[in-house]
Design a protein around this motif. Structure first.
Motif, short mmCIF file in Angstrom:
data_model
loop_
_atom_site.label_atom_id
_atom_site.label_comp_id
_atom_site.label_asym_id
_atom_site.label_seq_id
_atom_site.Cartn_x
_atom_site.Cartn_y
_atom_site.Cartn_z
N ALA A 124 -16.17 20.76 -18.99
CA ALA A 124 -14.59 20.84 -18.43
C ALA A 124 -14.25 22.45 -18.50
CB ALA A 124 -13.83 19.95 -19.06
N LEU A 125 -13.69 22.91 -17.57
CA LEU A 125 -13.09 24.29 -17.45
C LEU A 125 -11.77 24.38 -17.30
CD1 LEU A 125 -15.79 26.65 -15.80
CD2 LEU A 125 -15.59 26.08 -18.07
N ALA A 126 -10.90 24.87 -18.14
CA ALA A 126 -9.34 25.17 -17.61
C ALA A 126 -8.96 26.50 -18.04
CB ALA A 126 -8.74 24.03 -18.37
N LEU A 127 -7.90 26.73 -17.45
CA LEU A 127 -6.92 28.00 -17.98
C LEU A 127 -5.89 27.21 -19.04
CD1 LEU A 127 -6.96 30.63 -15.27
CD2 LEU A 127 -8.31 30.49 -17.32
N ASN A 128 -5.50 28.30 -19.88
CA ASN A 128 -4.51 27.30 -20.70
C ASN A 128 -3.87 28.58 -21.21
OD1 ASN A 128 -3.15 25.28 -22.39
ND2 ASN A 128 -4.32 26.49 -24.12
N GLY A 129 -2.25 28.52 -21.55
CA GLY A 129 -1.59 29.31 -22.41
C GLY A 129 -0.40 30.04 -21.50
N GLU A 130 0.64 30.61 -22.23
CA GLU A 130 1.56 31.53 -21.52
C GLU A 130 0.91 32.94 -21.37
OE1 GLU A 130 4.27 30.00 -20.58
OE2 GLU A 130 3.86 28.14 -21.64
N GLU A 131 1.82 33.61 -20.42
CA GLU A 131 1.28 35.10 -20.06
C GLU A 131 1.22 35.90 -21.49
OE1 GLU A 131 0.34 38.49 -18.51
OE2 GLU A 131 0.44 36.54 -17.66
N GLY A 132 0.10 36.67 -21.65
CA GLY A 132 -0.13 37.29 -22.69
C GLY A 132 -0.94 36.51 -23.87
N GLN A 133 -1.28 35.10 -23.38
CA GLN A 133 -1.74 34.20 -24.64
C GLN A 133 -2.65 33.19 -23.71
OE1 GLN A 133 1.26 32.33 -26.74
NE2 GLN A 133 1.39 33.83 -28.24
N ARG A 134 -3.11 33.78 -22.61
CA ARG A 134 -3.90 32.84 -21.63
C ARG A 134 -5.43 33.08 -22.09
NH1 ARG A 134 -2.29 29.73 -17.97
NH2 ARG A 134 -3.35 30.64 -16.04
N GLN A 135 -6.22 31.83 -21.83
CA GLN A 135 -7.60 31.77 -22.35
C GLN A 135 -8.17 30.83 -21.23
OE1 GLN A 135 -6.28 28.50 -25.69
NE2 GLN A 135 -7.48 30.19 -26.29
N LEU A 136 -9.50 31.07 -21.18
CA LEU A 136 -10.33 30.26 -20.52
C LEU A 136 -10.99 29.17 -21.62
CD1 LEU A 136 -12.11 29.37 -18.06
CD2 LEU A 136 -13.78 30.98 -18.86
N LEU A 137 -10.78 27.81 -21.19
CA LEU A 137 -11.19 26.92 -22.10
C LEU A 137 -12.70 26.19 -21.61
CD1 LEU A 137 -7.99 25.04 -22.90
CD2 LEU A 137 -9.33 26.39 -24.48
#
Length: 454
Positions: A124-137
């Motif tokens: 499973a791939l996803a983007l997560n987090g608020e601006e400045g704290q984004r990450q690829l999971l």
């Protein structure tokens, strides 16, 4: 999916760069692992898979905004990749050659999500987090994937109960969820290599530009300058091709609809053709840059029916040329033997030769393409005819109007267009088994070795 994962530190722009890079890496892994395996995929808020081979073999479900009606069809949503050069109706498949479109609610997140399940690879791939704290999971643990599939099934029970049963049955047929223990050790290094090899120049220049002026540095050597140019070129081609591939995917889903006016379908087909041409064009530029950096890298050559390939591609070239008021004449001898080449890379390369030969021609001109035996090789020759019917070489005017622009590109001063340099074109053809000659009195000629003579 974010449970136990430290908070990210990326901007939205950089996180989406990671997302697109991750999609490319994942699709490469899926195709390398087993190019015949079937599976399922679930995505939101747009289709995340775009590799034609995977779309044909995998069964999918996509949650998309209601406003994005491009994925709906008259009876049910499908995405069957259309023949690039011959759009035709294809019967709706009953196996895994389609995806179902489902509504994405206003309260749902619009961060991209993709879940892929095969018998051997589950992720499973996803983007997560608020601006400045984004990450690829990226998660492949069975318990995490199981929880994600349970949530998806619950949502399907609300949106389309019958599809929940279809999903449940498809997952059951693929076998129990299991941890792909080596996936992380393959995925993250591949993603890092892709980003490091394609985008460092852009990021470094941006970072340096934000700093205060520093003392003058000693000039880098020419090889370092060339590597930097190639890195930037690879980054640009990546940034262009990826969104074009998504646009083409959406356009092709629209072409499946039966309730659109013929004029609209015609316009969509033009967009699809233009996207394909530019994807192939920038793909060749990327390959040329890659080959310049790794000159000893070779391709696996196989028996290739060059005559059949030319016949298949000719209708698409004719459409491309007709938009510029040009004509194509194809002269192929019958019963020609196969040659040794890489058919997957040869197709866009041939399109690049047609584009190279025709770009500076005036309206009313024609291209004569001939394929005939020449000893132990087949000779592919491209000549042009101007409106006054005088046979001319593709090199007559182009050679004088070309200016070198970087390691692999040249600038046509008469048209203002960019294209591969002659040296880069020759190197690409050599990797595909071809030998390019270009003379003013004989036009452009490529010799390919006959398979049975090698």
């Amino acid at each position: 999916m974010a449970t136990g994962v430290p908070t990210g530190q990326a901007s939205d722009t950089n996180a989406r760069r990671l997302w697109w890079g991750g999609l490319e890496v994942l699709q490469d892994l899926l195709e390398i692992q087993d190019n015949t395996a079937t599976g399922i995929w679930l995505a939101a808020p747009l289709p995340a898979l775009y590799a034609p081979g995977l779309l044909q073999r995998f069964q999918g479900w996509v949650w998309a905004p209601e406003a994005l009606d491009v994925l709906s069809a008259a009876e049910r949503s499908t995405l069957l990749p259309l023949d690039r050069f011959n759009v035709r109706e294809t019967p709706l498949a009953t196996s895994n050659e389609h995806f179902q479109r489902l509504p994405l609610r206003e309260s749902d997140s619009h961060d991209p999500l993709l879940i892929v399940i095969t018998s051997r690879l589950q992720v499973a791939l996803a983007l997560n987090g608020e601006e400045g704290q984004r990450q690829l999971l990226m998660r492949s643990e069975p318990d995490i994937l199981g929880q994600a599939l349970t949530l998806v099934e619950q949502r399907l029970r609300l949106d389309a109960p019958e599809q929940a049963d279809v999903l449940q049955q498809a997952v059951r047929q693929l076998g129990p969820l299991q941890s792909s223990s080596d996936l992380a050790t393959r995925f993250w290094p591949c993603l890092a290599e892709r980003l490091a090899g394609m985008a460092p120049t852009v990021m470094l220049q941006t970072a340096q530009a934000s700093k205060a002026p520093s003392p003058p540095q000693q000039p880098e050597n020419s090889q370092g300058d060339e590597d930097a140019e190639l890195s930037l070129l690879e980054a640009i081609t990546h940034e262009v091709r990826t969104p074009l591939a998504t646009i083409r995917t959406l356009i092709r889903s629209l072409l499946r609809r039966r309730d659109l006016p013929q004029q609209v379908l015609g316009r969509l087909q033009q967009i699809d053709t233009e996207c394909s041409e530019q994807i192939d064009r920038f793909g060749l530029i990327f390959q040329a840059a890659e080959l310049q950096r790794q000159p000893h890298r070779s391709s696996a050559l196989a028996r290739t029916d060059l005559g059949a390939m030319l016949n298949l591609l000719a209708p698409g070239w004719e459409q491309q040329l007709q938009r510029r008021g040009l004509h194509l004449k194809l002269n192929l001898e019958s019963g020609l033997p196969p040659v040794l080449s890489d058919p997957g890379r040869l197709e866009p390369m041939l399109g690049g030769l047609i584009d190279r030969c025709s770009r500076s021609l005036p309206a009313g001109s024609s291209l004569d393409l001939t394929l005939q035996p020449a000893g132990a090789r087949l000779k592919l020759q491209i000549l042009t005819k101007t409106p006054d019917q005088l046979s001319t070489s593709v090199a007559d005017d182009d050679h004088l109007s070309q200016e070198r622009l970087g390691p692999v590109l040249s600038w046509n001063t008469s048209t203002g267009g960019l294209q591969l340099s002659q040296t880069a074109t020759r190197r690409l053809l050599e990797r595909l088994g071809g030998r390019l000659t270009q003379r003013r009195d004989r036009g452009l000629t490529v010799f390919f070795p006959i398979a049975d003579h090698c």
